[in-house]
Design a protein around this motif. Structure first.
Motif, PDB file in Angstrom:
ATOM      1  N   MET A 191       1.899  -0.532  57.828  1.00  0.00           N
ATOM      2  CA  MET A 191       1.530   0.863  57.935  1.00  0.00           C
ATOM      3  C   MET A 191       0.442   0.993  58.998  1.00  0.00           C
ATOM      4  SD  MET A 191       0.272   3.518  54.961  1.00  0.00           S
ATOM      5  CE  MET A 191       1.518   2.909  53.876  1.00  0.00           C
ATOM      6  N   ALA A 192       0.655   1.917  59.912  1.00  0.00           N
ATOM      7  CA  ALA A 192      -0.301   2.125  61.005  1.00  0.00           C
ATOM      8  C   ALA A 192      -0.580   3.622  61.121  1.00  0.00           C
ATOM      9  CB  ALA A 192       0.256   1.584  62.308  1.00  0.00           C
ATOM     10  N   ILE A 193      -1.583   4.100  60.395  1.00  0.00           N
ATOM     11  CA  ILE A 193      -1.920   5.518  60.414  1.00  0.00           C
ATOM     12  C   ILE A 193      -2.658   5.838  61.706  1.00  0.00           C
ATOM     13  CG2 ILE A 193      -3.177   7.382  59.255  1.00  0.00           C
ATOM     14  CD1 ILE A 193      -0.751   6.294  57.714  1.00  0.00           C
ATOM     15  N   VAL A 194      -2.135   6.845  62.407  1.00  0.00           N
ATOM     16  CA  VAL A 194      -2.741   7.324  63.648  1.00  0.00           C
ATOM     17  C   VAL A 194      -3.457   8.625  63.336  1.00  0.00           C
ATOM     18  CG1 VAL A 194      -2.282   8.157  65.978  1.00  0.00           C
ATOM     19  CG2 VAL A 194      -0.933   6.289  65.043  1.00  0.00           C
ATOM     20  N   ARG A 195      -4.646   8.768  63.870  1.00  0.00           N
ATOM     21  CA  ARG A 195      -5.436   9.991  63.694  1.00  0.00           C
ATOM     22  C   ARG A 195      -5.836  10.477  65.078  1.00  0.00           C
ATOM     23  NH1 ARG A 195     -10.821  10.271  59.909  1.00  0.00           N
ATOM     24  NH2 ARG A 195     -11.797  12.035  60.923  1.00  0.00           N
ATOM     25  N   ARG A 196      -5.420  11.706  65.409  1.00  0.00           N
ATOM     26  CA  ARG A 196      -5.681  12.225  66.751  1.00  0.00           C
ATOM     27  C   ARG A 196      -6.246  13.637  66.668  1.00  0.00           C
ATOM     28  NH1 ARG A 196      -1.064  10.975  70.250  1.00  0.00           N
ATOM     29  NH2 ARG A 196      -2.068   8.969  70.135  1.00  0.00           N
ATOM     30  N   THR A 197      -7.283  13.901  67.455  1.00  0.00           N
ATOM     31  CA  THR A 197      -7.872  15.231  67.543  1.00  0.00           C
ATOM     32  C   THR A 197      -7.026  16.091  68.466  1.00  0.00           C
ATOM     33  OG1 THR A 197     -10.082  14.325  67.204  1.00  0.00           O
ATOM     34  CG2 THR A 197      -9.947  16.513  68.183  1.00  0.00           C
TER      35      THR A 197
END
Length: 65
Positions: free
Chosen positions: A1-7
């Motif tokens: 699992m690779a959660i990406v968080r982007r503004t």
């Protein structure tokens, strides 16, 4: 699992707004999306963490400003 968080910065009535999108990069194809709305005091880190938790469940989530 690779959660990406982007503004994300987007325009709206009253000026630009800044939200946070989160998704699991390991999931391919279409996914449902959830909009996380903050309370009247505005977006907080707790809203961003909720978006990440939803991403872990397979959603794309946007914590809106």
């Amino acid at each position: 699992m690779a959660i990406v968080r982007r503004t994300l910065v987007y325009d709206g009535p009253g000026g630009p707004f800044e939200g946070v999108a989160a998704w699991d990069e390991a999931v391919e194809g279409h996914r449902p999306c959830v909009l996380v709305l903050p309370n009247v005091l505005g977006q907080k880190e707790a809203d961003n963490l909720k978006a990440e938790a939803l991403a872990e469940l397979g959603y794309v989530a946007l914590a809106a400003d």
